[in-house]
Design a protein around this motif. Sequence first.
Motif, PDB file in Angstrom:
ATOM      1  N   UNK A  27      -2.121  37.093  -8.486  1.00 28.38           N
ATOM      2  CA  UNK A  27      -1.806  37.675  -9.791  1.00 28.38           C
ATOM      3  C   UNK A  27      -2.820  38.670 -10.307  1.00 28.38           C
ATOM      4  N   UNK A  28      -3.784  39.010  -9.491  1.00 25.23           N
ATOM      5  CA  UNK A  28      -4.767  40.009  -9.926  1.00 25.23           C
ATOM      6  C   UNK A  28      -5.283  40.793  -8.717  1.00 25.23           C
ATOM      7  N   UNK A  29      -5.815  41.974  -9.001  1.00 30.16           N
ATOM      8  CA  UNK A  29      -6.434  42.757  -7.934  1.00 30.16           C
ATOM      9  C   UNK A  29      -7.907  42.370  -7.888  1.00 30.16           C
ATOM     10  N   UNK A  30      -8.339  41.899  -6.737  1.00 30.20           N
ATOM     11  CA  UNK A  30      -9.758  41.569  -6.568  1.00 30.20           C
ATOM     12  C   UNK A  30     -10.417  42.692  -5.771  1.00 30.20           C
ATOM     13  N   UNK A  31     -11.385  43.323  -6.374  1.00 27.50           N
ATOM     14  CA  UNK A  31     -12.114  44.401  -5.703  1.00 27.50           C
ATOM     15  C   UNK A  31     -13.271  43.814  -4.907  1.00 27.50           C
ATOM     16  N   UNK A  32     -13.352  44.225  -3.650  1.00 31.30           N
ATOM     17  CA  UNK A  32     -14.422  43.739  -2.774  1.00 31.30           C
ATOM     18  C   UNK A  32     -15.372  44.913  -2.589  1.00 31.30           C
ATOM     19  N   UNK A  33     -16.479  44.861  -3.293  1.00 28.04           N
ATOM     20  CA  UNK A  33     -17.355  46.022  -3.390  1.00 28.04           C
ATOM     21  C   UNK A  33     -18.672  45.828  -2.707  1.00 28.04           C
ATOM     22  N   UNK A  34     -19.159  46.884  -2.130  1.00 26.53           N
ATOM     23  CA  UNK A  34     -20.489  46.826  -1.550  1.00 26.53           C
ATOM     24  C   UNK A  34     -20.814  48.157  -0.918  1.00 26.53           C
ATOM     25  N   UNK A  35     -22.099  48.496  -0.842  1.00 26.89           N
ATOM     26  CA  UNK A  35     -22.475  49.752  -0.196  1.00 26.89           C
ATOM     27  C   UNK A  35     -22.125  49.710   1.301  1.00 26.89           C
ATOM     28  N   UNK A  36     -22.265  50.829   1.975  1.00 25.71           N
ATOM     29  CA  UNK A  36     -21.995  50.882   3.417  1.00 25.71           C
ATOM     30  C   UNK A  36     -22.790  49.801   4.125  1.00 25.71           C
ATOM     31  N   UNK A  37     -22.139  49.122   5.053  1.00 26.31           N
ATOM     32  CA  UNK A  37     -22.825  48.112   5.859  1.00 26.31           C
ATOM     33  C   UNK A  37     -23.052  46.793   5.146  1.00 26.31           C
ATOM     34  N   UNK A  38     -22.423  46.607   3.979  1.00 23.42           N
ATOM     35  CA  UNK A  38     -22.663  45.376   3.199  1.00 23.42           C
ATOM     36  C   UNK A  38     -22.003  44.152   3.825  1.00 23.42           C
ATOM     37  N   UNK A  39     -20.980  44.381   4.657  1.00 24.26           N
ATOM     38  CA  UNK A  39     -20.312  43.251   5.312  1.00 24.26           C
ATOM     39  C   UNK A  39     -18.863  43.055   4.889  1.00 24.26           C
ATOM     40  N   UNK A  40     -18.288  44.049   4.220  1.00 26.87           N
ATOM     41  CA  UNK A  40     -16.909  43.921   3.725  1.00 26.87           C
ATOM     42  C   UNK A  40     -15.904  43.815   4.876  1.00 26.87           C
ATOM     43  N   UNK A  41     -15.992  44.765   5.813  1.00 24.96           N
ATOM     44  CA  UNK A  41     -15.020  44.765   6.919  1.00 24.96           C
ATOM     45  C   UNK A  41     -15.180  43.518   7.778  1.00 24.96           C
ATOM     46  N   UNK A  42     -16.413  43.112   8.014  1.00 20.35           N
ATOM     47  CA  UNK A  42     -16.655  41.914   8.817  1.00 20.35           C
ATOM     48  C   UNK A  42     -16.018  40.695   8.146  1.00 20.35           C
ATOM     49  N   UNK A  43     -16.159  40.608   6.826  1.00 24.88           N
ATOM     50  CA  UNK A  43     -15.547  39.486   6.093  1.00 24.88           C
ATOM     51  C   UNK A  43     -14.031  39.530   6.232  1.00 24.88           C
ATOM     52  N   UNK A  44     -13.468  40.713   6.072  1.00 25.15           N
ATOM     53  CA  UNK A  44     -12.003  40.840   6.167  1.00 25.15           C
ATOM     54  C   UNK A  44     -11.523  40.491   7.579  1.00 25.15           C
ATOM     55  N   UNK A  45     -12.287  40.906   8.571  1.00 24.08           N
ATOM     56  CA  UNK A  45     -11.895  40.562   9.953  1.00 24.08           C
ATOM     57  C   UNK A  45     -11.936  39.051  10.157  1.00 24.08           C
ATOM     58  N   UNK A  46     -12.911  38.383   9.527  1.00 27.94           N
ATOM     59  CA  UNK A  46     -12.986  36.916   9.667  1.00 27.94           C
ATOM     60  C   UNK A  46     -11.812  36.244   8.943  1.00 27.94           C
ATOM     61  N   UNK A  47     -11.389  36.818   7.817  1.00 30.16           N
ATOM     62  CA  UNK A  47     -10.233  36.248   7.106  1.00 30.16           C
ATOM     63  C   UNK A  47      -9.012  36.272   8.028  1.00 30.16           C
ATOM     64  N   UNK A  48      -8.912  37.358   8.811  1.00 33.96           N
ATOM     65  CA  UNK A  48      -7.761  37.521   9.715  1.00 33.96           C
ATOM     66  C   UNK A  48      -8.012  36.930  11.096  1.00 33.96           C
ATOM     67  N   UNK A  49      -9.108  36.201  11.243  1.00 33.19           N
ATOM     68  CA  UNK A  49      -9.491  35.593  12.534  1.00 33.19           C
ATOM     69  C   UNK A  49      -9.645  36.628  13.648  1.00 33.19           C
ATOM     70  N   UNK A  50      -9.968  37.870  13.299  1.00 32.58           N
ATOM     71  CA  UNK A  50     -10.245  38.877  14.328  1.00 32.58           C
ATOM     72  C   UNK A  50     -11.694  38.759  14.788  1.00 32.58           C
ATOM     73  N   UNK A  51     -12.491  38.095  13.988  1.00 33.96           N
ATOM     74  CA  UNK A  51     -13.889  37.785  14.305  1.00 33.96           C
ATOM     75  C   UNK A  51     -14.089  36.320  13.951  1.00 33.96           C
ATOM     76  N   UNK A  52     -14.881  35.619  14.752  1.00 35.00           N
ATOM     77  CA  UNK A  52     -15.127  34.206  14.446  1.00 35.00           C
ATOM     78  C   UNK A  52     -16.419  34.081  13.647  1.00 35.00           C
ATOM     79  N   UNK A  53     -16.425  33.283  12.580  1.00 33.08           N
ATOM     80  CA  UNK A  53     -17.678  33.102  11.827  1.00 33.08           C
ATOM     81  C   UNK A  53     -18.733  32.412  12.686  1.00 33.08           C
ATOM     82  N   UNK A  54     -19.987  32.739  12.449  1.00 31.07           N
ATOM     83  CA  UNK A  54     -21.077  32.014  13.116  1.00 31.07           C
ATOM     84  C   UNK A  54     -21.168  30.618  12.500  1.00 31.07           C
TER      85      UNK A  54
END
Length: 309
Positions: A27-54
């Motif tokens: 029910x809301x837009x959640x903005x995932x913010x961070x400077x370059x290299x902050x880890x946003x894409x890595x987090x999103x890939x883990x949500x989709x199981x494209x990367x496994x968490x350590x």
Amino acid sequence: MIEAVGLTKRYGERVAVDNLSFTVRPGQVTGFLGPNGAGKSTTMRMILSLDAPTSGRVTVNGKAFTALDNPMREVGALLDAKAIHGGRSAYHHLLCLAQSNNLPPRRVDEVLDMVGLSGVARKRSKGFSLGMGQRLGIATALLGDPRILMFDEPVNGLDPEGILWIRNLMKSLAAEGRTVLVSSHLMSEMEHTADHLLVIGRGRMIADCTVREFIDRNSALAVRVRTPDSAFLAEAVTRSGGKVAAQPDGALLVTELPLQRVGDLAFEHGVRLHELSPLQASLEQAFMELTRDSVEYHAAVPSTSQEVR
Ligand SMILES: Nc1ncnc2c1ncn2[C@@H]1O[C@H](COP(=O)(O)OP(=O)(O)OP(=O)(O)O)[C@@H](O)[C@H]1O
């Protein structure tokens, strides 16, 4: 709903995502913010199981992504708009996905219409502009009519019309009660789109709050003053503990003193005022202030205002 608990990802010595815990609500837009290299894409890939968490875990509707019965019906994602077979038409790209995921073929025309690509649907996507590619990526995410949507930097490289379209789309998807997670390093963009913010720097959570709270907590309110007696007022403000910066248009920007105090000082010193207005820092300023220590690469920034005293 997306829930992460202690989510961590290391690449050798480098910690890309560091013990992140958060909930992305419907029910809301959640903005995932961070400077370059902050880890946003890595987090999103883990949500989709494209990367496994350590270590740690992340679930979608209470399950790991890999445990979802029909993932495309539950989660739609735009991670890399270029990851599309260029020889295929937009229509065939979507039709293949619909068929392999047990989705009704009529959905292809529906999403093409939603993203405004119906007119070019039979053309090879190789010739698509950046904006058209983004729209096709979004159509792909919407194909399964999922309740959860994730977009990684969706406005990158788009023209103002495309940006406005994406912004409105995110809001309308959230208004339908969907969970919308959108990453960006563009604070100004999130200010207009997001309701809630998850701000990360160097893989760590820096803020998890509403946009309003983020600005209020992280940006000092400044006061803009215009007076024919600038030097005199600047001195009085500085003596009272305020900080003054001269603006290019001749106005003064006062921080560390409330607006009323600046007005009272002017009155006490008989200084005529032509303007006395509050100036709330933008999300961009608040974000830069907060993530200053977590930016990977710094460059010299030319200053726009000059310190008076
Ligand atoms: N496959 C990988 N191998 C090694 N390091 C990686 C890998 N993927 C990401 N990293 C590193 O992890 C950190 C986080 O990267 P990530 O792409 O998640 O950040 P981001 O916030 O999405 O950045 P950007 O806004 O630049 O896309 C960066 O320092 C990056 O160099």
